[in-house]
Enzyme design. Sequence first.
Site, PDB file in Angstrom:
ATOM      1  N   ARG A 111      -0.710  -2.203  14.868  1.00 46.37           N
ATOM      2  CA  ARG A 111      -0.767  -1.821  16.281  1.00 46.37           C
ATOM      3  C   ARG A 111      -2.025  -1.015  16.538  1.00 46.37           C
ATOM      4  NH1 ARG A 111       2.967  -4.901  18.940  1.00 46.37           N
ATOM      5  NH2 ARG A 111       4.913  -4.907  17.774  1.00 46.37           N
ATOM      6  N   ASP A 116     -11.024  -0.545  14.495  1.00 49.21           N
ATOM      7  CA  ASP A 116     -11.656  -0.536  13.162  1.00 49.21           C
ATOM      8  C   ASP A 116     -13.119  -0.094  13.218  1.00 49.21           C
ATOM      9  OD1 ASP A 116      -9.272  -1.511  12.019  1.00 49.21           O
ATOM     10  OD2 ASP A 116      -9.814  -3.569  12.501  1.00 49.21           O
ATOM     11  N   ASP A 169     -10.752   5.785  15.195  1.00 47.05           N
ATOM     12  CA  ASP A 169     -11.318   6.351  16.428  1.00 47.05           C
ATOM     13  C   ASP A 169     -10.853   5.536  17.627  1.00 47.05           C
ATOM     14  OD1 ASP A 169     -12.847   4.085  16.507  1.00 47.05           O
ATOM     15  OD2 ASP A 169     -14.791   5.109  16.399  1.00 47.05           O
ATOM     16  N   HIS A 202      -8.467  -1.073   5.754  1.00 50.67           N
ATOM     17  CA  HIS A 202      -8.771  -2.361   6.360  1.00 50.67           C
ATOM     18  C   HIS A 202      -9.214  -3.351   5.281  1.00 50.67           C
ATOM     19  CE1 HIS A 202      -9.737  -5.169   9.487  1.00 50.67           C
ATOM     20  NE2 HIS A 202     -10.857  -5.428   8.845  1.00 50.67           N
ATOM     21  N   ASN A 229       0.839  -1.206   0.000  1.00 54.95           N
ATOM     22  CA  ASN A 229       0.000   0.000   0.000  1.00 54.95           C
ATOM     23  C   ASN A 229       0.870   1.249   0.000  1.00 54.95           C
ATOM     24  OD1 ASN A 229      -3.106  -0.143   0.248  1.00 54.95           O
ATOM     25  ND2 ASN A 229      -2.378  -1.906   1.451  1.00 54.95           N
ATOM     26  N   GLU A 271      -7.518  -1.964  -2.704  1.00 60.34           N
ATOM     27  CA  GLU A 271      -6.997  -1.144  -1.596  1.00 60.34           C
ATOM     28  C   GLU A 271      -6.189   0.035  -2.143  1.00 60.34           C
ATOM     29  OE1 GLU A 271      -5.006  -2.943   1.760  1.00 60.34           O
ATOM     30  OE2 GLU A 271      -6.051  -4.847   1.508  1.00 60.34           O
TER      31      GLU A 271
HETATM   32  C1  GAR Z   1      -3.203  -4.787   3.805  1.00 59.71           C
HETATM   33  O1  GAR Z   1      -4.054  -5.780   3.282  1.00 59.71           O
HETATM   34  C2  GAR Z   1      -3.952  -3.922   4.796  1.00 59.71           C
HETATM   35  O2  GAR Z   1      -5.285  -3.692   4.450  1.00 59.71           O
HETATM   36  C3  GAR Z   1      -3.871  -4.782   6.032  1.00 59.71           C
HETATM   37  O3  GAR Z   1      -2.553  -5.276   6.022  1.00 59.71           O
HETATM   38  C4  GAR Z   1      -2.127  -5.412   4.679  1.00 59.71           C
HETATM   39  C5  GAR Z   1      -0.800  -4.717   4.523  1.00 59.71           C
HETATM   40  O4  GAR Z   1      -0.246  -4.998   3.289  1.00 59.71           O
HETATM   41  N1  GAR Z   1      -4.161  -4.062   7.220  1.00 59.71           N
HETATM   42  C6  GAR Z   1      -4.750  -4.610   8.272  1.00 59.71           C
HETATM   43  O5  GAR Z   1      -5.073  -5.767   8.317  1.00 59.71           O
HETATM   44  C7  GAR Z   1      -4.990  -3.654   9.426  1.00 59.71           C
HETATM   45  N2  GAR Z   1      -5.826  -4.271  10.394  1.00 59.71           N
HETATM   46  P1  GAR Z   1       0.930  -4.121   2.732  1.00 59.71           P
HETATM   47  O6  GAR Z   1       1.987  -4.059   3.836  1.00 59.71           O
HETATM   48  O7  GAR Z   1       1.430  -4.885   1.538  1.00 59.71           O
HETATM   49  O8  GAR Z   1       0.413  -2.777   2.387  1.00 59.71           O
END
Ligand code: GAR
Length: 272
Positions: free
Chosen positions: A137, A195, A191, A159, A21, A224
Site C-alpha cells: 500500500r 519508492d 518519503d 524494495h 522478510n 533482502e
Molecule cells: C519482497 O520481495 C519485498 O521486497 C516486496 O514484496 C516481497 C514480499 O515478500 N516488496 C515490494 O515489492 C514493495 N513494493 P515477503 O512477504 O515474503 O517478505
Amino acid sequence: MTLRQNNKLRLAVLISGGGTNLQALIDRARDARLAAEIVVVASDRADALGLVRAQRAGIPVHVVDYRSCLQRDAAQLASQELPVDLRQLDRTQNILRQQDSKKRLLHLGRLVLAEKDLLAVLRPYRPDLVCLAGFMRLMTPYFLSQFNREQELRVLNIHPAMLPAFPGQHGYEDTFNYGCKWGGVTVHFVDEGEDTGPIIAQAGYPIWPGDDVETIRQRGLQLEYEVYAQCVNWLAAGQVHVARRASGRLYTVITDPLYRTIVSQWLQQSLT
Ligand code: GAR
C-alpha cells in the site's frame, strides 16, 4: 540519526503477504542478530500468511481493512472525520498522479481513513521504526508525518529492485523482463513519493543465462533478509546519518567502520 543508542529498537512491521522478510527479522531478533524487538505486526489483508508467522512467534497482530476503506464513496467519505486537510495533503504527496483532482482527492481521503485506523493500531506499541516488509500500500504524508521529523526518518521499506530503477509492485518481474544482467534490492526511508525516499543500503546479484523470475526472486530474497536486518542494526547503533544535497534531496551516510566489509559480503553471497 540516533534513535536509541546501544538499545533495542521497537519495530512495527507491516505486511501484505507471505512474510518471509518478517520471518527473517523474527529469526534474527530471536538469536540476537537484530538490535530490535518486533512489538507489533499489522497487515492490510486478513489472509496474509505473515500473520501466522507473527502469531507463532508470540507477536501481537492486527488487520486494517484497507479494501473496505478504499471502496468508500464520496458521500461516505464526507461523513467521516478526516484528520487532515486533503487539499493541503495533496500538495505534499507524490504517490497519486491522476489528472482529475476530484478523483485524486477521493483516493487520498480513502487512504487517509485506512491510515487513521493503522495509526490507531500501531500507536499503543510506541514503535521507534515502522518497517514495511512486502506491504503493498502507498503511504501518504499524513501517515509519515506521525513518525518522521525533518531529517529523522522512521519509516523504512524493502524494495526488490535497484532503485531508482523499477519502482512499484513488480521489482523482480520488471528487472527480469527488461533483460538486466544484474538485479538488486534496496532498503530506503519512505518519503512522499513511490519508492523515492533516501536509500540506506543496496545489494546487487547477477542474472545468469537460464535464470527466470523465480530463480532471481530467490537470489534476491536471500539478500533482502540480510540487507534489511543490517539497516535496522545500523539505525539502532546510530550509524545512519541523513544529510541534504544542495539540490535539496536527502541522502544517507553510513558510518559503520565495517561498511565495506559488509557490502563485500553481500556481493560474495550473491555470487555463490
Ligand atoms: C519482497 O520481495 C519485498 O521486497 C516486496 O514484496 C516481497 C514480499 O515478500 N516488496 C515490494 O515489492 C514493495 N513494493 P515477503 O512477504 O515474503 O517478505
